[in-house]
Structure formats: structure tokens, C-alpha cells
Design a protein around this motif. Structure first.
Motif, PDB file in Angstrom:
ATOM      1  N   ARG A   6     -21.359 -27.111 -33.260  1.00  0.00           N
ATOM      2  CA  ARG A   6     -21.377 -25.707 -32.859  1.00  0.00           C
ATOM      3  C   ARG A   6     -20.651 -25.511 -31.528  1.00  0.00           C
ATOM      4  O   ARG A   6     -20.643 -26.404 -30.674  1.00  0.00           O
ATOM      5  N   SER A   7     -20.094 -24.317 -31.349  1.00  0.00           N
ATOM      6  CA  SER A   7     -19.554 -23.957 -30.040  1.00  0.00           C
ATOM      7  C   SER A   7     -20.737 -23.677 -29.119  1.00  0.00           C
ATOM      8  O   SER A   7     -21.779 -23.204 -29.561  1.00  0.00           O
ATOM      9  N   VAL A   8     -20.578 -24.002 -27.831  1.00  0.00           N
ATOM     10  CA  VAL A   8     -21.664 -23.893 -26.859  1.00  0.00           C
ATOM     11  C   VAL A   8     -21.136 -23.272 -25.565  1.00  0.00           C
ATOM     12  O   VAL A   8     -20.016 -23.572 -25.142  1.00  0.00           O
ATOM     13  N   SER A   9     -21.977 -22.434 -24.953  1.00  0.00           N
ATOM     14  CA  SER A   9     -21.671 -21.960 -23.604  1.00  0.00           C
ATOM     15  C   SER A   9     -22.937 -22.034 -22.768  1.00  0.00           C
ATOM     16  O   SER A   9     -24.038 -21.864 -23.284  1.00  0.00           O
ATOM     17  N   CYS A  10     -22.767 -22.326 -21.497  1.00  0.00           N
ATOM     18  CA  CYS A  10     -23.890 -22.388 -20.567  1.00  0.00           C
ATOM     19  C   CYS A  10     -23.481 -21.613 -19.315  1.00  0.00           C
ATOM     20  O   CYS A  10     -22.664 -22.090 -18.515  1.00  0.00           O
ATOM     21  N   HIS A  11     -24.038 -20.400 -19.182  1.00  0.00           N
ATOM     22  CA  HIS A  11     -23.712 -19.549 -18.042  1.00  0.00           C
ATOM     23  C   HIS A  11     -24.682 -19.865 -16.904  1.00  0.00           C
ATOM     24  O   HIS A  11     -25.899 -19.761 -17.071  1.00  0.00           O
ATOM     25  N   ILE A  12     -24.151 -20.261 -15.767  1.00  0.00           N
ATOM     26  CA  ILE A  12     -24.946 -20.539 -14.578  1.00  0.00           C
ATOM     27  C   ILE A  12     -24.931 -19.252 -13.751  1.00  0.00           C
ATOM     28  O   ILE A  12     -23.933 -18.925 -13.109  1.00  0.00           O
ATOM     29  N   LYS A  13     -26.031 -18.522 -13.827  1.00  0.00           N
ATOM     30  CA  LYS A  13     -26.095 -17.166 -13.293  1.00  0.00           C
ATOM     31  C   LYS A  13     -25.864 -17.088 -11.787  1.00  0.00           C
ATOM     32  O   LYS A  13     -25.125 -16.209 -11.330  1.00  0.00           O
ATOM     33  N   ASP A  14     -26.469 -17.971 -11.018  1.00  0.00           N
ATOM     34  CA  ASP A  14     -26.351 -17.859  -9.563  1.00  0.00           C
ATOM     35  C   ASP A  14     -24.960 -18.244  -9.056  1.00  0.00           C
ATOM     36  O   ASP A  14     -24.535 -17.799  -7.998  1.00  0.00           O
ATOM     37  N   LEU A  15     -24.225 -19.049  -9.809  1.00  0.00           N
ATOM     38  CA  LEU A  15     -22.861 -19.422  -9.436  1.00  0.00           C
ATOM     39  C   LEU A  15     -21.830 -18.541 -10.142  1.00  0.00           C
ATOM     40  O   LEU A  15     -20.643 -18.616  -9.831  1.00  0.00           O
ATOM     41  N   ASP A  16     -22.289 -17.739 -11.109  1.00  0.00           N
ATOM     42  CA  ASP A  16     -21.436 -16.898 -11.959  1.00  0.00           C
ATOM     43  C   ASP A  16     -20.277 -17.700 -12.527  1.00  0.00           C
ATOM     44  O   ASP A  16     -19.104 -17.328 -12.427  1.00  0.00           O
ATOM     45  N   VAL A  17     -20.635 -18.813 -13.162  1.00  0.00           N
ATOM     46  CA  VAL A  17     -19.658 -19.682 -13.805  1.00  0.00           C
ATOM     47  C   VAL A  17     -20.228 -20.073 -15.173  1.00  0.00           C
ATOM     48  O   VAL A  17     -21.445 -20.145 -15.340  1.00  0.00           O
ATOM     49  N   THR A  18     -19.342 -20.285 -16.136  1.00  0.00           N
ATOM     50  CA  THR A  18     -19.767 -20.669 -17.472  1.00  0.00           C
ATOM     51  C   THR A  18     -19.056 -21.940 -17.901  1.00  0.00           C
ATOM     52  O   THR A  18     -17.830 -22.051 -17.767  1.00  0.00           O
ATOM     53  N   PHE A  19     -19.834 -22.887 -18.407  1.00  0.00           N
ATOM     54  CA  PHE A  19     -19.290 -24.093 -19.012  1.00  0.00           C
ATOM     55  C   PHE A  19     -19.166 -23.807 -20.507  1.00  0.00           C
ATOM     56  O   PHE A  19     -20.115 -23.377 -21.130  1.00  0.00           O
ATOM     57  N   VAL A  20     -17.970 -24.018 -21.044  1.00  0.00           N
ATOM     58  CA  VAL A  20     -17.723 -23.741 -22.448  1.00  0.00           C
ATOM     59  C   VAL A  20     -17.319 -25.038 -23.126  1.00  0.00           C
ATOM     60  O   VAL A  20     -16.579 -25.837 -22.551  1.00  0.00           O
ATOM     61  N   GLY A  21     -17.855 -25.253 -24.320  1.00  0.00           N
ATOM     62  CA  GLY A  21     -17.518 -26.478 -25.016  1.00  0.00           C
ATOM     63  C   GLY A  21     -18.011 -26.499 -26.433  1.00  0.00           C
ATOM     64  O   GLY A  21     -18.171 -25.461 -27.077  1.00  0.00           O
TER      65      GLY A  21
END
Length: 115
Positions: free
Chosen positions: A33-48
Motif C-alpha cells: 500500500r501507499s503510505v503517508s505520515c504527516h508530522i503535524k508539529d514540523l508540517d512535513v510528510t513522509f511519503v512512501g
């Protein structure tokens, strides 16, 4: 507050743990599956992508995820690090709203084995 590097390291550690899993946990980790992890306090998303029992982070983007991944996580960097280190229980964090997990109903049932 956790840094981008610490968050990336936590995702790598989680991926390594999934790779070594056995039984029902290994079966749940075998999703493709495609995955994303949004780190709210850094406003950055890891996509993979989650495949072969691993999470492969392919990109880090500023802001929320650019596309809707099949499995989507959102939390603070400190919560990600605490979850991976075993200091924060996923079900409690999810139930209290500290961690958000969105996926299809079928994927949620499979993923619960990882929790």
C-alpha cells in the motif's frame, strides 16, 4: 520537539521491526500500500510504500501529503518517536486523537494486528 531526522530514524526503526515480525504481525505487515505520515508539529510528510513487510520512505515533502495515500498517519514528531520506542501505546494514542490513522476498513482490520 523531535527533528525531521529523528522522525525519519523512527520510521526506519519501525520498518526494521516489521521486517523481523512473525505470525499474524508479519501477515499484516505484508500489505502492499501507499503510505503517508504527516508530522503535524514540523508540517512535513513522509511519503512512501509499505511492501514486503517494510515501509520504504521515498520522499519527504513540506506540508500535508500531496496525494491521498492508501494508509495515512498524522501525529507529532514526539509521538512518532514515543510510539516506535514503546513509550506510547498506539490504541490509547489513537483513541485520544493524538494519532490519526486513515485507511480502508479492510486495511484497518489487517493493520490492527500490528498494534
Amino acid at each position: 520537539m523531535a527533528t525531521i531526522e529523528e522522525c525519519r530514524s523512527a520510521l526506519d526503526k519501525l520498518s526494521d521491526s516489521m521486517q523481523r515480525a512473525e505470525g499474524n504481525v508479519r501477515e499484516a505487515a505484508a500489505l502492499d500500500r501507499s503510505v503517508s505520515c504527516h508530522i503535524k508539529d514540523l508540517d512535513v510528510t513522509f511519503v512512501g510504500r509499505m511492501s514486503g513487510g517494510r515501509i520504504e520512505v521515498r520522499d519527504t515533502v513540506q506540508g500535508p501529503p500531496p496525494e491521498k495515500a492508501q494508509i495515512r498517519l498524522a501525529m507529532t514528531g514526539d509521538d512518532l518517536v514515543a510510539l516506535v520506542d514503546g513509550e506510547l501505546h498506539f490504541a490509547r494514542a489513537w483513541g485520544s486523537g493524538r494519532v490519526k490513522l486513515e485507511a480502508s476498513l479492510a486495511d484497518l482490520f489487517r493493520l490492527r494486528k500490528l498494534l
